[in-house]
Write a protein that holds these residues in place. Sequence first.
Motif, PDB file in Angstrom:
ATOM      1  N   GLU A 230     -78.428  -5.314  51.379  1.00 22.88           N
ATOM      2  CA  GLU A 230     -78.007  -3.935  51.580  1.00 22.88           C
ATOM      3  C   GLU A 230     -77.822  -3.655  53.060  1.00 22.88           C
ATOM      4  O   GLU A 230     -78.644  -4.062  53.883  1.00 22.88           O
ATOM      5  CB  GLU A 230     -79.057  -2.975  51.018  1.00 22.88           C
ATOM      6  N   PHE A 231     -76.727  -2.958  53.367  1.00 23.58           N
ATOM      7  CA  PHE A 231     -76.422  -2.573  54.739  1.00 23.58           C
ATOM      8  C   PHE A 231     -76.005  -1.113  54.724  1.00 23.58           C
ATOM      9  O   PHE A 231     -75.277  -0.691  53.833  1.00 23.58           O
ATOM     10  CB  PHE A 231     -75.271  -3.410  55.305  1.00 23.58           C
TER      11      PHE A 231
ATOM     12  N   MET B 230     -77.983 -17.993  54.012  1.00 26.78           N
ATOM     13  CA  MET B 230     -77.237 -18.431  55.197  1.00 26.78           C
ATOM     14  C   MET B 230     -76.167 -17.406  55.583  1.00 26.78           C
ATOM     15  O   MET B 230     -76.029 -17.051  56.752  1.00 26.78           O
ATOM     16  CB  MET B 230     -76.596 -19.796  54.957  1.00 26.78           C
ATOM     17  N   MET B 231     -75.413 -16.931  54.604  1.00 24.88           N
ATOM     18  CA  MET B 231     -74.366 -15.936  54.877  1.00 24.88           C
ATOM     19  C   MET B 231     -74.980 -14.635  55.385  1.00 24.88           C
ATOM     20  O   MET B 231     -74.432 -13.996  56.285  1.00 24.88           O
ATOM     21  CB  MET B 231     -73.535 -15.666  53.626  1.00 24.88           C
ATOM     22  N   LYS B 232     -76.124 -14.259  54.816  1.00 30.85           N
ATOM     23  CA  LYS B 232     -76.790 -13.040  55.275  1.00 30.85           C
ATOM     24  C   LYS B 232     -77.205 -13.178  56.734  1.00 30.85           C
ATOM     25  O   LYS B 232     -77.041 -12.254  57.528  1.00 30.85           O
ATOM     26  CB  LYS B 232     -78.006 -12.732  54.399  1.00 30.85           C
ATOM     27  N   MET B 233     -77.711 -14.334  57.102  1.00 35.63           N
ATOM     28  CA  MET B 233     -78.127 -14.556  58.492  1.00 35.63           C
ATOM     29  C   MET B 233     -76.919 -14.568  59.433  1.00 35.63           C
ATOM     30  O   MET B 233     -76.982 -14.053  60.539  1.00 35.63           O
ATOM     31  CB  MET B 233     -78.908 -15.863  58.626  1.00 35.63           C
TER      32      MET B 233
ATOM     33  N   SER C  67     -75.869  -8.958  60.793  1.00 36.69           N
ATOM     34  CA  SER C  67     -75.796  -8.059  61.951  1.00 36.69           C
ATOM     35  C   SER C  67     -74.350  -7.712  62.278  1.00 36.69           C
ATOM     36  O   SER C  67     -74.053  -6.598  62.713  1.00 36.69           O
ATOM     37  CB  SER C  67     -76.492  -8.677  63.167  1.00 36.69           C
ATOM     38  N   LYS C  68     -73.416  -8.631  62.032  1.00 43.63           N
ATOM     39  CA  LYS C  68     -72.001  -8.347  62.292  1.00 43.63           C
ATOM     40  C   LYS C  68     -71.477  -7.288  61.334  1.00 43.63           C
ATOM     41  O   LYS C  68     -70.691  -6.426  61.730  1.00 43.63           O
ATOM     42  CB  LYS C  68     -71.170  -9.624  62.179  1.00 43.63           C
TER      43      LYS C  68
ATOM     44  N   ASP D  45     -72.889  -3.944  62.467  1.00 48.39           N
ATOM     45  CA  ASP D  45     -72.156  -3.511  63.661  1.00 48.39           C
ATOM     46  C   ASP D  45     -70.762  -2.997  63.301  1.00 48.39           C
ATOM     47  O   ASP D  45     -70.298  -1.998  63.856  1.00 48.39           O
ATOM     48  CB  ASP D  45     -72.037  -4.644  64.682  1.00 48.39           C
ATOM     49  N   ALA D  46     -70.081  -3.677  62.374  1.00 48.53           N
ATOM     50  CA  ALA D  46     -68.745  -3.259  61.964  1.00 48.53           C
ATOM     51  C   ALA D  46     -68.787  -1.894  61.269  1.00 48.53           C
ATOM     52  O   ALA D  46     -67.917  -1.042  61.506  1.00 48.53           O
ATOM     53  CB  ALA D  46     -68.115  -4.297  61.048  1.00 48.53           C
ATOM     54  N   LEU D  47     -69.793  -1.675  60.433  1.00 44.85           N
ATOM     55  CA  LEU D  47     -69.935  -0.383  59.764  1.00 44.85           C
ATOM     56  C   LEU D  47     -70.181   0.721  60.786  1.00 44.85           C
ATOM     57  O   LEU D  47     -69.568   1.802  60.723  1.00 44.85           O
ATOM     58  CB  LEU D  47     -71.064  -0.421  58.739  1.00 44.85           C
ATOM     59  N   ASP D  48     -71.082   0.465  61.748  1.00 45.68           N
ATOM     60  CA  ASP D  48     -71.367   1.458  62.789  1.00 45.68           C
ATOM     61  C   ASP D  48     -70.123   1.747  63.625  1.00 45.68           C
ATOM     62  O   ASP D  48     -69.845   2.904  63.969  1.00 45.68           O
ATOM     63  CB  ASP D  48     -72.506   0.989  63.699  1.00 45.68           C
TER      64      ASP D  48
END
Length: 146
Positions: A3-4, A109-112, A116-117, A120-123
Amino acid sequence: MAEFESKHGIVSKAPYELYMGFVDMRNFANFLPEDKKEGVTADYDSIHATVQGFPIGVKITERRPYSLISLADDGAPFSFTADICFDAAGGDPYKTDFHIKVNADLNFMMKMLLGSKLKDALDKAVDSLVDMSNGKYPEGFQPPQQ
């Protein structure tokens, strides 16, 4: 599911005005620069494109007028859903508390690699919408003529 959630931003538009810009997926295609439109197809409910060699599609799964638009993958490399939220901002009928929630089926692995990217893209998307609602456009962006 990972979740992001983006940060919240106050957009200088009423919730119904902002909602109407997101409710039709053809609007997203119209805002793309001309050099990015090749291979992009959109209709009222969905948009499809090839991004860095990967086909990706997004479809609207729910519309709650003036408060929520829910999206889901429609042919993406991984399964995801997203909620675009338009809340009244502190009693001001001409401002919207805007934020985005994403749930993605990412392995560890994909989550790691992407976690954060993606945040950051959502923000950045929220910040850009806030800026544009206040008349600050990205360099080279041409706002639509009214």
